[in-house]
Design a protein around this motif. Structure first.
Motif, PDB file in Angstrom:
ATOM      1  N   VAL A  75      34.770  38.533 -26.444  1.00 21.45           N
ATOM      2  CA  VAL A  75      34.177  39.771 -26.965  1.00 21.45           C
ATOM      3  C   VAL A  75      34.163  39.666 -28.484  1.00 21.45           C
ATOM      4  CG1 VAL A  75      34.396  42.269 -27.173  1.00 21.45           C
ATOM      5  CG2 VAL A  75      35.071  41.136 -25.041  1.00 21.45           C
ATOM      6  N   THR A 125      30.077  46.743 -28.572  1.00 26.70           N
ATOM      7  CA  THR A 125      31.297  46.635 -27.773  1.00 26.70           C
ATOM      8  C   THR A 125      31.506  47.841 -26.856  1.00 26.70           C
ATOM      9  OG1 THR A 125      32.593  47.492 -29.622  1.00 26.70           O
ATOM     10  CG2 THR A 125      32.468  45.092 -29.388  1.00 26.70           C
ATOM     11  N   SER A 126      31.004  49.000 -27.228  1.00 25.77           N
ATOM     12  CA  SER A 126      31.111  50.177 -26.350  1.00 25.77           C
ATOM     13  C   SER A 126      30.295  49.967 -25.080  1.00 25.77           C
ATOM     14  CB  SER A 126      30.624  51.433 -27.066  1.00 25.77           C
ATOM     15  OG  SER A 126      31.415  51.698 -28.189  1.00 25.77           O
ATOM     16  N   GLU A 153      32.095  47.323 -22.894  1.00 24.06           N
ATOM     17  CA  GLU A 153      33.242  47.893 -22.180  1.00 24.06           C
ATOM     18  C   GLU A 153      32.798  48.767 -21.014  1.00 24.06           C
ATOM     19  OE1 GLU A 153      37.311  50.444 -23.088  1.00 24.06           O
ATOM     20  OE2 GLU A 153      35.921  50.023 -24.718  1.00 24.06           O
ATOM     21  N   LYS A 154      31.780  49.582 -21.221  1.00 18.11           N
ATOM     22  CA  LYS A 154      31.255  50.453 -20.158  1.00 18.11           C
ATOM     23  C   LYS A 154      30.747  49.619 -18.986  1.00 18.11           C
ATOM     24  CE  LYS A 154      27.162  52.381 -19.801  1.00 18.11           C
ATOM     25  NZ  LYS A 154      25.909  52.794 -20.204  1.00 18.11           N
ATOM     26  N   ILE A 201      31.480  46.434 -18.179  1.00 21.87           N
ATOM     27  CA  ILE A 201      32.591  45.714 -17.537  1.00 21.87           C
ATOM     28  C   ILE A 201      33.390  46.656 -16.645  1.00 21.87           C
ATOM     29  CG2 ILE A 201      34.894  44.771 -18.060  1.00 21.87           C
ATOM     30  CD1 ILE A 201      32.786  42.643 -18.127  1.00 21.87           C
ATOM     31  N   ASN A 202      33.698  47.850 -17.140  1.00 20.71           N
ATOM     32  CA  ASN A 202      34.488  48.807 -16.365  1.00 20.71           C
ATOM     33  C   ASN A 202      33.746  49.320 -15.136  1.00 20.71           C
ATOM     34  OD1 ASN A 202      36.729  48.569 -18.004  1.00 20.71           O
ATOM     35  ND2 ASN A 202      36.097  50.238 -19.344  1.00 20.71           N
ATOM     36  N   THR A 224      41.096  45.037 -16.453  1.00 19.43           N
ATOM     37  CA  THR A 224      40.783  44.005 -17.444  1.00 19.43           C
ATOM     38  C   THR A 224      42.025  43.733 -18.277  1.00 19.43           C
ATOM     39  OG1 THR A 224      39.997  45.601 -19.080  1.00 19.43           O
ATOM     40  CG2 THR A 224      38.348  44.664 -17.606  1.00 19.43           C
TER      41      THR A 224
END
Length: 190
Positions: free
Chosen positions: A150, A156-157, A160-161, A163-164, A170
């Motif tokens: 990353v 990055t927001s 993260e969204k 991936i989650n 994680t």
């Protein structure tokens, strides 16, 4: 071809951590280039009974990587194509590593990292990464691990969204902060 950098070295450390803490039989690297990540990850490890597959969009990467793998006595099935395209429909892996570009195209034009290398990542820097994440469940075994770098040079927001939405857990395996100077005052950081 992309020249491995500090991020590449951190990714190798993260992959080695994953390899050493996971029982696995199969490994896939996406965006393998010269094979630096796979080579560094499996250095000193007996790979005889492992299925190791690497992919890259560039034919010249295959030629270079296959020589590097041969020199290191690591048996790797290197396939040319974009992301999961060279992977068979029912083929699954215990560990998948992404080493594809994830840097905003707005920033990339001011940096030398991807000279003469495909970097079709879009404004967010996540075009390729999001394609991987949205398809990874087709290729990752249950309880499989996905390892990726990353960079704060992408959205990055959004990363993260996304991936989650796919993974319930994680872990951060390695971190490193280093300054970067961009001298264009009109450039907006994503």
């Amino acid at each position: 071809m992309f020249t491995p950098n500090l991020t590449s070295k951190l990714l190798v450390k993260g992959v080695r951590h994953t390899i050493n803490s996971t029982e696995f039989n199969s490994f896939l690297e996406l965006g393998a280039g010269s094979g630096f990540i796979t080579l560094g990850s499996f250095e000193g490890i007996n790979t005889e009974n492992l299925k190791i597959v690497s992919t890259d969009i560039m034919q010249e990467a295959k030629i270079i990587a296959e020589k590097n793998f041969s020199d290191a006595s690591i048996s790797v099935d290197f396939r040319v194509g974009s992301l999961f395209d060279p992977i068979k429909e029912n083929e699954k892996f215990d560990i998948i590593v992404s080493d594809v570009a994830a840097i905003s195209e707005n920033i990339n034009e001011y940096l030398p990292w991807y000279d003469n290398v495909p970097c079709n990542t879009g404004e967010s820097g996540l075009k390729l990464f999001n394609q991987i994440v949205s398809n990874i469940s087709k290729y990752l075994n249950p309880k499989g691990k996905f390892v990726y770098p990353v960079l704060s040079l992408c959205n990055t927001s959004e990363l993260e969204k996304n991936i989650n939405a796919v993974f319930s857990k994680t872990d951060i395996l390695e971190t490193k902060d280093w300054p970067i100077k961009i001298t264009n005052p009109e450039l907006e950081i994503c």
